[in-house]
Write a protein that holds these residues in place. Structure first.
Motif: not given
Length: 289
Positions: A124-133, A245-260
């Protein structure tokens, strides 16, 4: 044994499969627990009362999903990292994940009881963002793919992409798909991505309708950390995690990697991924052959 049953719809076809499944499980004295929302919808149509669940725990031996592949994608949000094997009864269309047909239900349950199956572990993939969502925080993983795309505009967006901290490119497109091997036969395939076998340690980056025509799908190691920043004429963009689906503000940093953790899919001896490809994608179905 104790089995969880999950479905999204109360249409004729899933109900017919549910009735067969319940009869088979009862005959074999398997404890049945049905997901609460699904049970509420079917309650007027079934005669016997059953226990229900809203959250799963490790006491379940396996989960049966009734529907299509989309239903299994919903089911994994319940299973999470509990290591509960999933088996899918296909009442949808293609069925790359949900492979049991209506007339195969009894044989499939007997195979499970007799342990005549193997486990296919799906990354699986996990996602983190610099914007709280809230949507991302609630369930931040996906089995098929995570994609960024434009929102309220017909204009393209720019997706600045880094791999392990090194700049790759800025995709000028309608969006970008990051797909697992499992998801390679889904959205990514529709956008020209390659088919990847489920046990390959890979991810694929597939641009959605790129304007820079040299941009092609890129297969990378699944240990890669992917960082994205989206810009465009609108102030916001969409992020999809399978069907959520989620909505994020432009220029938000999105980090995606393999789930543990992985999702465990039950596979029976008469099934192979290559056989599924031939059946579902009609490979070789040519009058010349």
């Amino acid at each position: 044994m104790k089995v969880a049953i999950y479905s999204q719809f109360q249409k004729k076809k899933p109900l017919a499969s549910l009735e067969v499944l319940l009869e088979v499980l009862q005959k074999r004295n398997i404890e049945i627990v049905i997901e609460a929302n699904f049970y509420k919808g079917i309650l007027p149509k079934i005669k016997t009362e059953y226990n229900t669940f809203s959250l799963l725990d490790a006491s379940f031996d396996f989960l049966v999903s009734i529907g299509g592949d989309g239903t299994i994608l919903r089911a994994i949000t319940l299973v999470k990292d509990l290591n509960i094997p999933i088996v899918g009864i296909n009442t949808g269309r293609l069925g790359f994940l949900a492979t049991i047909q209506h007339d195969e239900i009894e044989d499939a349950i007997d195979n499970i009881i007799n342990k005549q199956y193997s486990i296919s572990e799906r990354s699986l993939l996990t996602i983190e963002s610099s914007e709280d969502n809230a949507e991302i925080n609630r369930c931040n993983f996906a089995l098929n793919e995570i994609a960024v795309s434009r929102k309220n505009t017909t204009s393209m967006i720019t997706v600045e992409t880094e791999l392990n901290g090194e700049y790759l490119t800025s995709y000028w497109s309608d969006g970008l798909i990051i797909s697992t091997p499992t998801g390679s036969t889904g959205y990514s395939l529709s956008c020209g991505g390659p088919v990847i076998t489920p046990n390959a340690a890979s991810l694929v980056l597939t641009p959605i309708a790129p304007h820079n025509l040299s941009a092609r799908p890129l297969v990378i190691e699944d240990t890669t950390v992917i960082t994205l920043k989206v810009d465009g004429r609108e102030k916001q963009h969409l992020v999809s995690m399978d069907s959520r689906i989620a909505t994020l503000t432009n220029k938000t940093t999105i980090t995606i990697k393999k789930a543990p953790f992985t999702i465990k899919m039950m596979v029976f001896k008469n099934e192979t991924f290559l056989d599924t490809l031939r059946k579902k994608l009609l490979w070789g179905e040519d009058k010349r052959n």
